[in-house]
Design an enzyme around this catalytic site. Structure first.
Site, PDB file in Angstrom:
ATOM      1  N   LYS A   8      42.361  81.160  75.106  1.00 41.65           N
ATOM      2  CA  LYS A   8      42.989  80.149  75.145  1.00 41.65           C
ATOM      3  C   LYS A   8      44.321  81.093  74.564  1.00 41.65           C
ATOM      4  O   LYS A   8      45.588  80.201  74.568  1.00 41.65           O
ATOM      5  CB  LYS A   8      42.871  78.618  74.982  1.00 41.65           C
ATOM      6  CG  LYS A   8      41.210  78.522  75.901  1.00 41.65           C
ATOM      7  CD  LYS A   8      40.905  76.892  75.415  1.00 41.65           C
ATOM      8  CE  LYS A   8      40.859  76.520  74.529  1.00 41.65           C
ATOM      9  NZ  LYS A   8      39.342  77.596  74.272  1.00 41.65           N
ATOM     10  N   ARG A  34      39.954  67.469  75.614  1.00 42.04           N
ATOM     11  CA  ARG A  34      38.132  67.540  75.789  1.00 42.04           C
ATOM     12  C   ARG A  34      36.918  67.448  76.358  1.00 42.04           C
ATOM     13  O   ARG A  34      35.880  67.971  76.503  1.00 42.04           O
ATOM     14  CB  ARG A  34      37.649  68.475  74.324  1.00 42.04           C
ATOM     15  CG  ARG A  34      37.502  69.592  73.813  1.00 42.04           C
ATOM     16  CD  ARG A  34      37.263  69.982  72.347  1.00 42.04           C
ATOM     17  NE  ARG A  34      37.064  71.388  72.282  1.00 42.04           N
ATOM     18  CZ  ARG A  34      37.578  72.444  71.194  1.00 42.04           C
ATOM     19  NH1 ARG A  34      38.534  72.065  71.519  1.00 42.04           N
ATOM     20  NH2 ARG A  34      37.450  73.199  71.192  1.00 42.04           N
ATOM     21  N   ARG A  52      35.119  87.399  66.423  1.00 39.70           N
ATOM     22  CA  ARG A  52      37.150  87.023  66.656  1.00 39.70           C
ATOM     23  C   ARG A  52      36.904  86.882  65.252  1.00 39.70           C
ATOM     24  O   ARG A  52      36.394  87.021  64.073  1.00 39.70           O
ATOM     25  CB  ARG A  52      36.337  85.543  67.349  1.00 39.70           C
ATOM     26  CG  ARG A  52      37.926  85.405  66.406  1.00 39.70           C
ATOM     27  CD  ARG A  52      38.329  84.904  67.891  1.00 39.70           C
ATOM     28  NE  ARG A  52      37.650  82.851  67.653  1.00 39.70           N
ATOM     29  CZ  ARG A  52      37.663  81.879  68.680  1.00 39.70           C
ATOM     30  NH1 ARG A  52      38.250  81.983  69.665  1.00 39.70           N
ATOM     31  NH2 ARG A  52      36.835  80.865  68.448  1.00 39.70           N
ATOM     32  N   ARG A 106      36.275  82.652  61.343  1.00 40.23           N
ATOM     33  CA  ARG A 106      35.844  80.464  61.308  1.00 40.23           C
ATOM     34  C   ARG A 106      34.705  80.783  60.870  1.00 40.23           C
ATOM     35  O   ARG A 106      33.801  80.863  61.026  1.00 40.23           O
ATOM     36  CB  ARG A 106      36.687  80.405  62.510  1.00 40.23           C
ATOM     37  CG  ARG A 106      37.841  80.116  63.304  1.00 40.23           C
ATOM     38  CD  ARG A 106      38.313  79.806  64.125  1.00 40.23           C
ATOM     39  NE  ARG A 106      37.755  78.641  64.894  1.00 40.23           N
ATOM     40  CZ  ARG A 106      38.270  78.120  66.009  1.00 40.23           C
ATOM     41  NH1 ARG A 106      38.473  78.310  66.790  1.00 40.23           N
ATOM     42  NH2 ARG A 106      37.087  76.905  66.244  1.00 40.23           N
ATOM     43  N   ARG A 116      28.734  75.097  70.353  1.00 40.57           N
ATOM     44  CA  ARG A 116      29.701  75.244  70.770  1.00 40.57           C
ATOM     45  C   ARG A 116      30.354  75.163  72.913  1.00 40.57           C
ATOM     46  O   ARG A 116      30.967  74.290  72.960  1.00 40.57           O
ATOM     47  CB  ARG A 116      31.179  75.770  70.223  1.00 40.57           C
ATOM     48  CG  ARG A 116      31.680  74.999  68.561  1.00 40.57           C
ATOM     49  CD  ARG A 116      32.318  76.028  68.077  1.00 40.57           C
ATOM     50  NE  ARG A 116      33.719  76.437  68.060  1.00 40.57           N
ATOM     51  CZ  ARG A 116      33.975  77.850  68.111  1.00 40.57           C
ATOM     52  NH1 ARG A 116      33.313  78.544  67.278  1.00 40.57           N
ATOM     53  NH2 ARG A 116      35.194  77.579  68.370  1.00 40.57           N
TER      54      ARG A 116
HETATM   55  P1  AMP Z   1      38.852  74.791  68.722  1.00 42.37           P
HETATM   56  O1  AMP Z   1      39.944  75.745  67.865  1.00 42.37           O
HETATM   57  O2  AMP Z   1      39.902  73.896  69.793  1.00 42.37           O
HETATM   58  O3  AMP Z   1      37.467  74.960  69.333  1.00 42.37           O
HETATM   59  O4  AMP Z   1      38.569  73.533  67.586  1.00 42.37           O
HETATM   60  C1  AMP Z   1      37.822  73.804  66.862  1.00 42.37           C
HETATM   61  C2  AMP Z   1      37.335  71.950  66.111  1.00 42.37           C
HETATM   62  O5  AMP Z   1      38.048  71.433  66.191  1.00 42.37           O
HETATM   63  C3  AMP Z   1      36.081  72.030  68.134  1.00 42.37           C
HETATM   64  O6  AMP Z   1      34.436  72.449  68.113  1.00 42.37           O
HETATM   65  C4  AMP Z   1      35.592  70.082  67.589  1.00 42.37           C
HETATM   66  O7  AMP Z   1      35.350  69.698  66.536  1.00 42.37           O
HETATM   67  C5  AMP Z   1      37.455  69.461  67.164  1.00 42.37           C
HETATM   68  N1  AMP Z   1      38.036  69.748  68.085  1.00 42.37           N
HETATM   69  C6  AMP Z   1      39.751  70.035  68.842  1.00 42.37           C
HETATM   70  N2  AMP Z   1      40.310  69.325  69.778  1.00 42.37           N
HETATM   71  C7  AMP Z   1      38.998  68.665  69.607  1.00 42.37           C
HETATM   72  C8  AMP Z   1      39.120  67.568  70.722  1.00 42.37           C
HETATM   73  N3  AMP Z   1      40.360  67.262  71.599  1.00 42.37           N
HETATM   74  N4  AMP Z   1      37.975  67.031  70.995  1.00 42.37           N
HETATM   75  C9  AMP Z   1      36.873  66.680  70.284  1.00 42.37           C
HETATM   76  N5  AMP Z   1      37.229  67.333  69.031  1.00 42.37           N
HETATM   77  C10 AMP Z   1      37.426  68.501  68.792  1.00 42.37           C
END
Ligand code: AMP
Length: 210
Positions: free
Chosen positions: A13, A88, A123, A156, A167
């Protein structure tokens, strides 16, 4: 143009978002990046979400909706935006529709879990400019160094096997229903995330047009 990117962790993404921004001049909104910034700052919000994020769970709908609601009011969003990592959950998608009318396209980058787990653990991201690499499929030219800004790359905290599996499970349970949600709206475009970075980009560009 208002776009939403849907995909499990490491589906690509962020990589595709960067190309879309460059072509269409859209604002980039990554809720994950915004939360990571708060964690790095050690803010009240950061302290609240830190453990939830590293466990691979989602933060509350209420909290994330409040953040996005403010962010999309910013000037840079006037010409449109790409949401990466939001919505999400279906509750978040419904709220987004309420806030902005409706989106133009939800782009679903579809990849099998086995490939994603491998990508997650390989990653590397740039803490300075946000560029994303993968030691196996998209390596930086000099190992461990960002091609764009020369910063040392980092992994990360939630890019481990354990958090990665959690996840992926969270994605299937809570985020995959978004595919049916946007399909029903007639706004879904699904692309094979295993077809190679450039092919994915070209398919998305062809769908969105010039
Ligand atoms: P990402 O970088 O998009 O994978 O987000 C990292 C983490 O941030 C996720 O695993 C969630 O814990 C939190 N997070 C990010 N976006 C959301 C969302 N829209 N709703 C809930 N938690 C989120």
């Amino acid at each position: 143009m208002k776009l939403v990117l849907i995909g499990a962790p490491a589906a690509g993404k962020g990589t595709q978002a960067r190309k879309l921004i460059a072509k269409y001049g859209l604002a980039y909104i990554s809720t994950g990046d915004m939360l990571r910034e708060e964690v790095a700052k050690g803010s009240e919000l950061g302290l609240k979400v830190k453990d939830i994020m590293s466990s691979g769970s989602l933060v509350s709908d209420e909290l994330i909706i409040a953040i996005v609601k403010e962010r999309i009011k910013a000037d840079d969003c006037k010409n449109g935006f790409i949401l990466d990592g939001f919505p999400r959950t279906v509750v978040q998608a419904e709220k987004l529709d309420e806030l902005i009318g409706s989106i133009d396209k939800a782009i679903y980058i579809n990849c099998p879990d086995e490939a994603l787990l491998e990508r997650i653990t390989a990653r590397e991201t740039c803490p300075k400019c946000g560029a994303s690499y993968n030691k196996i499929s998209v390596p930086s030219k000099v190992p461990g160094i960002c091609d764009v800004c020369g910063e040392h790359l980092t992994q990360r905290k939630d890019d481990t096997v354990e958090a990665g599996k959690a996840r992926l499970a969270t994605f299937h349970e809570q985020s995959e229903p978004l595919v049916a949600y946007y399909k029903k709206q007639g706004n879904l475009f699904e692309v094979d995330g295993m077809s190679g970075v450039d092919n994915v980009t070209n398919a998305i560009f062809a769908e969105l047009g010039d």
